[in-house]
Every structure is written in C-alpha cells, then in structure tokens.
Design an enzyme around this catalytic site. Structure first.
Site, PDB file in Angstrom:
ATOM      1  N   PHE A  14      -3.244 -16.737  -5.963  1.00 46.31           N
ATOM      2  CA  PHE A  14      -3.662 -17.369  -7.216  1.00 46.31           C
ATOM      3  C   PHE A  14      -4.643 -16.502  -7.982  1.00 46.31           C
ATOM      4  O   PHE A  14      -5.638 -16.022  -7.426  1.00 46.31           O
ATOM      5  CB  PHE A  14      -4.396 -18.694  -6.944  1.00 46.31           C
ATOM      6  CG  PHE A  14      -3.530 -19.795  -6.441  1.00 46.31           C
ATOM      7  CD1 PHE A  14      -2.881 -20.646  -7.314  1.00 46.31           C
ATOM      8  CD2 PHE A  14      -3.358 -19.977  -5.088  1.00 46.31           C
ATOM      9  CE1 PHE A  14      -2.075 -21.664  -6.846  1.00 46.31           C
ATOM     10  CE2 PHE A  14      -2.558 -20.995  -4.603  1.00 46.31           C
ATOM     11  CZ  PHE A  14      -1.915 -21.839  -5.483  1.00 46.31           C
ATOM     12  N   ASP A  15      -4.380 -16.335  -9.260  1.00 48.20           N
ATOM     13  CA  ASP A  15      -5.470 -16.020 -10.171  1.00 48.20           C
ATOM     14  C   ASP A  15      -6.349 -17.263 -10.246  1.00 48.20           C
ATOM     15  O   ASP A  15      -5.849 -18.385 -10.143  1.00 48.20           O
ATOM     16  CB  ASP A  15      -4.921 -15.690 -11.554  1.00 48.20           C
ATOM     17  CG  ASP A  15      -6.017 -15.660 -12.591  1.00 48.20           C
ATOM     18  OD1 ASP A  15      -6.935 -14.842 -12.443  1.00 48.20           O
ATOM     19  OD2 ASP A  15      -5.969 -16.477 -13.529  1.00 48.20           O
ATOM     20  N   CYS A  16      -7.649 -17.064 -10.428  1.00 49.34           N
ATOM     21  CA  CYS A  16      -8.546 -18.225 -10.453  1.00 49.34           C
ATOM     22  C   CYS A  16      -8.971 -18.606 -11.866  1.00 49.34           C
ATOM     23  O   CYS A  16      -8.784 -19.737 -12.297  1.00 49.34           O
ATOM     24  CB  CYS A  16      -9.787 -17.937  -9.594  1.00 49.34           C
ATOM     25  SG  CYS A  16     -10.910 -19.343  -9.484  1.00 49.34           S
ATOM     26  N   THR A  19      -6.527 -20.066 -14.559  1.00 48.25           N
ATOM     27  CA  THR A  19      -5.489 -20.810 -13.853  1.00 48.25           C
ATOM     28  C   THR A  19      -6.061 -22.054 -13.176  1.00 48.25           C
ATOM     29  O   THR A  19      -5.548 -23.161 -13.342  1.00 48.25           O
ATOM     30  CB  THR A  19      -4.815 -19.913 -12.799  1.00 48.25           C
ATOM     31  OG1 THR A  19      -4.323 -18.732 -13.435  1.00 48.25           O
ATOM     32  CG2 THR A  19      -3.668 -20.640 -12.111  1.00 48.25           C
TER      33      THR A  19
END
Length: 244
Positions: A14-16, A19
């Site tokens: 995951f990009d944080c 997102t």
C-alpha cells in the site's frame, strides 16, 4: 481493462498518504491558514495545485532528506512561487504535521478486513516516525513497513520497489502473488508498471477534477481495476473470496 482474480494474491503493498491517509486535507490544514494570514484569496484546491510540483522536486533533488524537511522546503518554494516568503515557523508547522493528518474514514475498517485475506505491506514516501503516528489512526497489522527513510529515496524512484522485492521471500510471498494498491498515478502506478507489478487504483479524487497535490503522471501507467475508496476495494475482495 480485463478482469483479474483477486484471490490469487497473497500480499498487498500500500501507498499510505493519499490512499489511506488524507494527505491533501493534512497539507491544506496548514497552507490554508497561512494563505489567509497572507491575504491570498486562494481556495484549498488552488493551494494544493501550487504546492504539488514543489514537493516532488525536493524529493527528486534531495532523496536522502527526511520527509519533514521535504515538506518544509516544498512549502517555502510554494510561497516563493506565489511571490511570498514562508517563515521558518510556518514551514516547520507543515513539516511536523504528518502524524496529525487524518485517515480516510474507511481506511482502518478496510485494512482490518483485508488483513484477514492477505499479508499487508506499507510502501510510503514518509519517515518512520511520521508513519508510526499515522498508524495510530489506521491500526494496521502490517507485515512489513518500507519508508523513504529506509530506502534513501522517494517514489517514483525505484528504491521502494526494489526493497519490496527483497522483502517478499521473508514473508513467504512470491513476486507474482503481490498486488500494489495506491491512489497516486505519478508516485505509484508509473513505477509499478515500470517494475512489472500489477496494481489497483484507489481513485480518491474520483469526484473532483485535476490532480490536486499530486503531479500529473509523466510516464506510462496502468492498473488492473479502479475503486473509488478502500471500502469499495475491500468489498470487491470479499465478493471474490465468497465466490471461491
């Protein structure tokens, strides 16, 4: 875009920020009162657009710089671009704001649901302390956390993705069993395509035009599917596994 099987993956990276965490709201929460103090009649969206390219430029020019100083310098450059100086106090206010940036309302619940199906990995353009503060909101059970501080660079550079590939064997995950989940086409989907990594787009700006705080993508990109939210993605995962 062809259909694909969400059940074949064992891990999600995951990009944080953008997102899972609403970085635009976090940045605007500092830029907006500064602009008001300066007498600028700019809406939050205008400030985010003015800011976007500067952060990416600082990250490209000084990849080993920790994220708080990236934010501070990007703010200074944004002010200069608007013909105004940004004081050290204001620059430091943005630099120190990351742990207070809000999570999107659906992020924590979606992560909890996804953790029942997959190993979860963070792949973020931030420093370790900043993410630790954000994860108090996300309450994510992450099997690996890879930050810009760890790899000495910022996406869309390849460093995060190379470190991710090196991490997978320790998690018992083959490269073909990994799916990348991200909002930013510029930071994530362009390098994911370059690295041959399948991805899905969490289109958090689906109801707003333009790119906001993210630069327009400058390379080739694609994604297997698009979802308007993390909740919608988690719903699709649940439906896919229900059909197995």
């Amino acid at each position: 875009m062809t259909a694909f099987d969400l059940t074949k993956f064992k891990a999600l990276s995951f990009d944080c920020y953008g997102t899972l965490i609403d970085w635009e709201a976090g940045i605007a929460a500092v830029l907006s009162p500064w602009a008001e103090e300066q007498g600028l009649g700019l809406a939050d969206e205008d400030l985010l657009v003015a800011y976007a390219g500067h952060e990416a430029a600082v990250e490209r020019e000084a990849p080993a710089t920790l994220y708080p100083e990236v934010l501070a310098e990007a703010f200074r450059r944004t002010g200069a671009g608007l013909g105004l100086a940004v004081s050290d106090e204001w620059a430091g206010r943005l630099g120190g704001s990351v742990p207070r940036w809000p999570a999107f309302p659906d992020s924590a619940g979606a992560l909890a649901r996804l953790a029942e199906r997959y190993r979860l990995i963070i792949l973020s353009n931030v420093h370790r302390a900043g993410f630790a503060g954000s994860n108090e909101l996300l309450r994510g059970r992450f099997d690996a956390i890879i930050t810009a501080e760890d790899v000495g660079a910022y996406k869309p550079a390849a460093n995060h993705f190379r470190a991710l590939e090196e991490t997978l064997p320790s998690l018992g995950v083959a490269r073909g069993e990994l799916l990348h989940v991200a909002q930013s086409l510029f930071h994530d989907h362009v390098p994911a395509k370059r690295e041959g990594l399948p991805s899905v787009w969490i289109d958090r700006r689906h109801d707003r035009p333009g790119w906001g705080a993210t630069p327009e993508p400058s390379g080739d990109w694609d994604y297997r599917a698009a979802y308007p939210s993390m909740a919608a993605f988690a719903d699709a995962v649940d439906s896919a596994f229900a059909g197995t």
